[in-house]
Design a protein around this motif. Structure first.
Motif, PDB file in Angstrom:
ATOM      1  N   VAL A  11       0.851  -1.186   0.000  1.00  8.02           N
ATOM      2  CA  VAL A  11       0.000   0.000   0.000  1.00  8.02           C
ATOM      3  C   VAL A  11       0.890   1.240   0.000  1.00  8.02           C
ATOM      4  CG1 VAL A  11      -1.699   1.330   1.312  1.00  8.02           C
ATOM      5  CG2 VAL A  11      -1.886  -1.163   1.192  1.00  8.02           C
ATOM      6  N   PHE A  12       0.580   2.169  -0.906  1.00 11.40           N
ATOM      7  CA  PHE A  12       1.342   3.408  -1.034  1.00 11.40           C
ATOM      8  C   PHE A  12       0.416   4.577  -0.704  1.00 11.40           C
ATOM      9  CE2 PHE A  12       3.263   0.230  -3.638  1.00 11.40           C
ATOM     10  CZ  PHE A  12       4.634   0.449  -3.573  1.00 11.40           C
ATOM     11  N   LEU A  13       0.758   5.308   0.340  1.00 12.09           N
ATOM     12  CA  LEU A  13      -0.045   6.437   0.804  1.00 12.09           C
ATOM     13  C   LEU A  13       0.634   7.740   0.393  1.00 12.09           C
ATOM     14  CD1 LEU A  13      -0.701   5.165   4.451  1.00 12.09           C
ATOM     15  CD2 LEU A  13      -2.136   4.783   2.431  1.00 12.09           C
ATOM     16  N   TYR A  14      -0.147   8.660  -0.178  1.00 13.56           N
ATOM     17  CA  TYR A  14       0.420   9.938  -0.610  1.00 13.56           C
ATOM     18  C   TYR A  14      -0.537  11.089  -0.303  1.00 13.56           C
ATOM     19  CZ  TYR A  14       3.892   7.376  -3.336  1.00 13.56           C
ATOM     20  OH  TYR A  14       4.923   6.543  -3.725  1.00 13.56           O
ATOM     21  N   THR A  15       0.053  12.188   0.168  1.00  9.39           N
ATOM     22  CA  THR A  15      -0.694  13.439   0.206  1.00  9.39           C
ATOM     23  C   THR A  15      -0.683  14.040  -1.200  1.00  9.39           C
ATOM     24  OG1 THR A  15       1.283  14.737   0.728  1.00  9.39           O
ATOM     25  CG2 THR A  15       0.004  13.878   2.588  1.00  9.39           C
ATOM     26  N   ILE A  16      -1.497  15.049  -1.421  1.00  9.94           N
ATOM     27  CA  ILE A  16      -1.517  15.724  -2.718  1.00  9.94           C
ATOM     28  C   ILE A  16      -0.144  16.311  -3.022  1.00  9.94           C
ATOM     29  CG2 ILE A  16      -2.485  17.663  -4.011  1.00  9.94           C
ATOM     30  CD1 ILE A  16      -5.068  17.271  -2.394  1.00  9.94           C
ATOM     31  N   ALA A  17       0.441  16.978  -2.020  1.00  6.29           N
ATOM     32  CA  ALA A  17       1.738  17.626  -2.224  1.00  6.29           C
ATOM     33  C   ALA A  17       2.836  16.616  -2.522  1.00  6.29           C
ATOM     34  CB  ALA A  17       2.093  18.451  -0.991  1.00  6.29           C
ATOM     35  N   ALA A  18       2.852  15.507  -1.793  1.00  8.50           N
ATOM     36  CA  ALA A  18       3.903  14.510  -1.982  1.00  8.50           C
ATOM     37  C   ALA A  18       3.784  13.827  -3.336  1.00  8.50           C
ATOM     38  CB  ALA A  18       3.846  13.473  -0.860  1.00  8.50           C
TER      39      ALA A  18
END
Length: 453
Positions: A15-22
């Motif tokens: 699972v890969f979690l990302y914020t919009i900025a990242a």
């Protein structure tokens, strides 16, 4: 280990979690064609966005999930709520602490399936060896216990069932439980607990659990245990009664918090106090205009029988203060006014102890479990004056949560006291499943660990 966690990484989906900025700054693919797949499905890292990536044989091989701005500590609940059964391992955290990932995962994976023929099989999150899986599991178990108690219909969660739950917990952790039932409440001087609950089929009761070394700092927890609130003779409309099984949510919070304290063997001397009643309508129900005696000796004129929770809490708080605790915390689903002020998600708390306020706010920040301090504004005590008794039980339309807190304060004699006025419920429109929910539990637990751990 909690049922939505696992220690076995074999076959787990990354699972890969990302914020919009990242995600916007991502220069290299974290796995083959990741950015192309994201673009094709318009994935930007916005909150709740999911990309399910198939493997060569069509199996689920990877997951992309958006955290939005990264400000929601339980954002992963939106992912675990939608994933199929299987094991999942966090390959990219998006800057989120793993404890928040685990809390969010358990939150979203929860299902109340007690009455369903088909039982839920939650997706399982792999616990890295570097994390304290036992502590994370204890917290997830406590939250699930709270939610199960609140979600159970009143027909199966009466005062006797609250007692059974506390009794089972006492037996598990070697605690002492004392219970006073029915008319014995009058003999032992709990007159307001008796008055509120005497009209119900199931007798009212008062439970007192003791655990731990008496030489340790003393912590007292008090929880409102109204298993169903019809409003009494000031009866609620049908729409107002629909979810009143949750009116024992305060007791569910302190039961869960006690479970955390005892399972972690926190070095405190714990006293748990739960008055439990059903606010029913019958010939011997207490009435508007009645004047009740209290354990403390103060008399209370009844303005509204639907302001019953503060009455049973008053007797319980008086009893708790007789033991001179170092810290006293109560949880209650006390007022609709608190929801008007702060909505369902924010847990308002009241205290005159600045150090305690700082501690709970630090606990909220550490866990992402939001709380909000409200004022114990003494001038509003004027709204609780009665011409024929020491107090009236309802302060009227204005500042209802504050006047409820001030009412309770009249029965508190402890060096450090905090009152939570929570809803213990979710509407299901803020990215979480509808039903019973912890409000301020994890913040309070973090504060207690910081103080005594």
């Amino acid at each position: 280990m909690h049922k939505s966690f696992t220690a076995d990484p074999k076959g787990a989906v990354d699972v890969f979690l990302y914020t919009i900025a990242a995600f916007k700054k991502l220069e290299n693919d974290p796995f083959p064609s990741a950015r192309a797949l994201a673009k094709a499905q318009e994935f930007t890292g916005a909150a709740g966005q999911i990309v399910l990536v198939p493997g060569e044989m069509g199996e689920l091989s990877r997951v992309l999930y958006g955290l939005g701005k990264g400000t929601d500590a339980l954002a992963v609940a939106g992912l675990s709520a939608k994933l199929p059964k299987g094991s999942y391992s966090v390959a990219e955290s998006g800057g989120m602490p793993f404890k928040n990932i685990a809390a969010g995962w358990a939150d979203g994976a929860y299902r109340f399936d007690h009455y369903l023929k088909d039982k839920a099989t939650p997706p399982k999150l792999v616990m890295p060896e570097s994390e304290d899986a036992d502590a994370l599991s204890r917290e997830a178990d406590a939250c699930a216990l709270l939610r199960d108690l609140v979600n159970t219909p009143a027909a199966d969660m009466g005062p006797q069932d609250i007692q059974a739950t506390i009794s089972d917990m006492a037996e598990r952790f070697g605690a002492k439980l004392t219970t006073i039932i029915g008319d014995d409440l009058l003999a032992h001087n709990y007159p307001m607990v008796h008055a509120v609950g005497r009209a119900a089929v199931y007798e009212p009761r008062f439970m007192e659990l003791e655990w731990g070394d008496p030489s340790h700092p003393s912590v007292a927890l008090v929880g409102k245990g109204v298993t169903f609130d019809s409003g009494g003779l000031d009866i609620k409309p049908g729409s107002g009664m629909r979810i009143m099984k949750k009116d024992m949510g305060g007791s569910a919070h302190v039961i869960a918090l006690s479970h955390l304290i005892m399972s972690a063997n926190l070095p405190v001397h714990l006293k748990l106090y739960v008055p439990s009643v059903e606010n029913a309508v019958a010939g011997d129900a207490f009435r508007p205009g009645d004047i009740l005696s209290s354990r403390k000796g103060l008399t209370v004129e009844i303005d509204n029988t639907d302001a019953e929770g503060r009455l049973i809490l008053a007797d319980a708080l008086t009893r708790a203060c007789e033991e001179k605790p170092d810290l006293l915390i109560d949880f209650a689903t006390l007022t609709g006014a608190a929801r008007v002020a702060l909505g369902p998600e924010l847990a308002p708390f009241y205290t005159d102890d600045e150090s305690l306020a700082e501690g709970i706010e630090a606990g909220a920040k550490a866990t992402g479990d939001p709380v909000w301090r409200m004022p114990l504004w003494d001038p509003y005590l004027a709204d609780l004056k009665s011409p024929i008794a020491d107090l009236v039980n309802s302060g009227g339309r204005f500042a209802g949560s504050i006047t409820a807190g001030l009412f309770l304060k009249q029965f508190v004699d402890a060096p450090s006291w905090m009152h939570f006025d929570v809803w213990a419920w979710r509407l299901g429109k803020y990215g979480r499943p509808e039903g019973g929910a912890p409000c301020g539990l994890r913040a309070a637990w973090a504060m207690l660990q910081s103080r005594y751990g």
